[in-house]
Design a protein around this motif. Structure first.
Motif, mmCIF file in Angstrom:
data_model
loop_
_atom_site.group_PDB
_atom_site.id
_atom_site.type_symbol
_atom_site.label_atom_id
_atom_site.label_comp_id
_atom_site.label_asym_id
_atom_site.label_seq_id
_atom_site.Cartn_x
_atom_site.Cartn_y
_atom_site.Cartn_z
ATOM 1 N N GLY A 135 -4.458 -14.276 12.981
ATOM 2 C CA GLY A 135 -3.203 -13.604 13.274
ATOM 3 C C GLY A 135 -2.331 -13.439 12.050
ATOM 4 O O GLY A 135 -1.107 -13.467 12.132
ATOM 5 N N THR A 136 -2.943 -13.270 10.869
ATOM 6 C CA THR A 136 -2.204 -13.140 9.626
ATOM 7 C C THR A 136 -1.730 -11.701 9.438
ATOM 8 O O THR A 136 -2.523 -10.774 9.514
ATOM 9 C CB THR A 136 -3.088 -13.550 8.433
ATOM 10 N N PHE A 137 -0.433 -11.510 9.170
ATOM 11 C CA PHE A 137 0.106 -10.172 8.982
ATOM 12 C C PHE A 137 0.819 -10.044 7.638
ATOM 13 O O PHE A 137 1.409 -9.023 7.343
ATOM 14 C CB PHE A 137 1.078 -9.824 10.110
ATOM 15 N N SER A 138 0.782 -11.091 6.825
ATOM 16 C CA SER A 138 1.374 -11.060 5.495
ATOM 17 C C SER A 138 0.307 -11.456 4.488
ATOM 18 O O SER A 138 -0.351 -12.492 4.638
ATOM 19 C CB SER A 138 2.563 -12.024 5.409
ATOM 20 N N ILE A 139 0.113 -10.612 3.469
ATOM 21 C CA ILE A 139 -0.981 -10.821 2.525
ATOM 22 C C ILE A 139 -0.419 -10.853 1.115
ATOM 23 O O ILE A 139 0.361 -9.972 0.718
ATOM 24 C CB ILE A 139 -2.039 -9.708 2.643
ATOM 25 N N ASP A 140 -0.836 -11.832 0.354
ATOM 26 C CA ASP A 140 -0.419 -11.968 -1.032
ATOM 27 C C ASP A 140 -1.521 -11.395 -1.925
ATOM 28 O O ASP A 140 -2.668 -11.857 -1.892
ATOM 29 C CB ASP A 140 -0.165 -13.442 -1.358
ATOM 30 N N ILE A 141 -1.187 -10.365 -2.707
ATOM 31 C CA ILE A 141 -2.159 -9.714 -3.577
ATOM 32 C C ILE A 141 -2.064 -10.316 -4.970
ATOM 33 O O ILE A 141 -1.003 -10.310 -5.598
ATOM 34 C CB ILE A 141 -1.905 -8.192 -3.650
ATOM 35 N N LYS A 142 -3.178 -10.822 -5.449
ATOM 36 C CA LYS A 142 -3.234 -11.439 -6.769
ATOM 37 C C LYS A 142 -3.843 -10.473 -7.783
ATOM 38 O O LYS A 142 -4.622 -9.581 -7.443
ATOM 39 C CB LYS A 142 -4.085 -12.717 -6.725
ATOM 40 N N ASP A 143 -3.495 -10.680 -9.038
ATOM 41 C CA ASP A 143 -4.106 -9.958 -10.165
ATOM 42 C C ASP A 143 -3.961 -8.441 -10.043
ATOM 43 O O ASP A 143 -4.913 -7.686 -10.307
ATOM 44 C CB ASP A 143 -5.588 -10.325 -10.308
ATOM 45 N N MET A 144 -2.789 -7.976 -9.649
ATOM 46 C CA MET A 144 -2.545 -6.537 -9.576
ATOM 47 C C MET A 144 -1.064 -6.265 -9.768
ATOM 48 O O MET A 144 -0.216 -6.989 -9.244
ATOM 49 C CB MET A 144 -3.025 -5.944 -8.244
ATOM 50 N N GLN A 145 -0.754 -5.240 -10.526
ATOM 51 C CA GLN A 145 0.632 -4.860 -10.760
ATOM 52 C C GLN A 145 1.185 -4.126 -9.542
ATOM 53 O O GLN A 145 0.453 -3.371 -8.877
ATOM 54 C CB GLN A 145 0.743 -3.967 -11.990
ATOM 55 N N PRO A 146 2.467 -4.295 -9.230
ATOM 56 C CA PRO A 146 3.063 -3.589 -8.086
ATOM 57 C C PRO A 146 2.916 -2.066 -8.180
ATOM 58 O O PRO A 146 2.646 -1.397 -7.176
ATOM 59 C CB PRO A 146 4.533 -4.013 -8.139
ATOM 60 N N SER A 147 3.086 -1.517 -9.377
ATOM 61 C CA SER A 147 2.977 -0.064 -9.534
ATOM 62 C C SER A 147 1.572 0.432 -9.226
ATOM 63 O O SER A 147 1.385 1.521 -8.663
ATOM 64 C CB SER A 147 3.376 0.347 -10.954
#
Length: 271
Positions: A135-147
């Motif tokens: 039931g996870t709806f929030s994901i943390d993205i690693k090693d990537m720039q926001p742009s």
């Protein structure tokens, strides 16, 4: 052919039909009116057993079945607005069905799991595999720039690159496309990956060819590798490339690609 009880009644009908159809050859051979006495004569052979038999052969030329249209014969259809509508779905401030939030270096991006899953098999596996059970709806993205992640989302929703990428110039533009290629490979966005390869192939030069070759090797970009190798094989002097930082990284991180490089380079030079 037809039969009438009083055959003489047919004579004026035939004459009127001939006049209406304007069948000139028929009118030239047979008069419009035949005297009754001529028809009643037994030797004339017109009437047999008190019956008059008339055989008619009529040729009809068929015209077009569709009436001519007045004015323009084509109705213009505007281009597809699908990508524009999906782009608005991502950009609107209202939370219209967004059910997943990504955090990239502290910046949040809300999106629609169904859209992402339809476009990326990686997102599909994440959303409808283990994560649906947690039931996870929030994901943390690693090693990537926001742009870069923003550009990735834009492509997922619209199938085109963001227009503001064109504001970048020179090395900054090339570096951004490299990062976007890595993101495309990470989420199995094959078309985006090919688009990035195509762009990088146009910007290959002595300073960056080794770096681009290493990137192509690491992310299985065979077409981009071929472009780099062809470029290197066309150089009259490769010493400038050997002195670049990218070549030093290539030797350290991708030693196997060097053998492939020299082998293919020798083939290109031989041809």
């Amino acid at each position: 052919s037809g039969h009438w009880r009083d055959p003489l009644q047919l004579v004026p009908i035939i004459a009127e039909a001939v006049r209406f159809l304007r069948f000139e050859p028929f009118r030239a051979k047979i008069p419009l009116f035949i005297p009754r006495s001529d028809l009643e004569m037994e030797e004339s052979g017109y009437i047999v057993n008190d019956r008059l038999t008339v055989e008619c052969e009529v040729t009809v030329t068929k015209g077009p079945q569709v009436s001519r249209t007045i004015g323009c014969s084509e109705i213009g259809v505007p281009p597809s607005e699908l990508s524009e509508h999906f782009g608005k779905l991502l950009e609107e401030e209202e939370d219209v069905g967004r059910d997943v939030v990504f955090s990239v270096e502290g910046e949040s991006f809300a999106a629609h799991k169904l859209v992402l899953a339809a476009r990326s098999p990686v997102f599909k596996a994440e959303f409808y595999g283990e994560m649906i059970e947690r039931g996870t709806f929030s994901i943390d993205i690693k090693d990537m720039q926001p742009s870069v992640f923003r550009a990735l989302l834009h492509f997922i929703y619209t199938d085109v690159l963001p227009a503001d990428i064109g504001d970048l110039e020179g090395d900054d533009y090339v570096e951004f496309i490299r990062h976007l290629l890595v993101a495309a490979d990470r989420y199995a966005m094959d078309r985006l990956k090919l688009m990035c390869q195509s762009i990088l192939g146009k910007y290959v030069d002595v300073k960056n060819v080794a770096t681009t070759l290493a990137l192509a090797d690491q992310h299985n970009c065979d077409k981009l590798k071929d472009v780099c190798i062809q470029y290197i094989s066309s150089l009259d002097e490769v010493d400038a490339m050997f002195r670049t930082k990218g070549y030093a990284n290539l030797k350290r991180s991708c030693p196997s690609v060097l053998a492939d490089l020299f082998e293919k380079t020798s083939k290109f030079r031989a041809s």
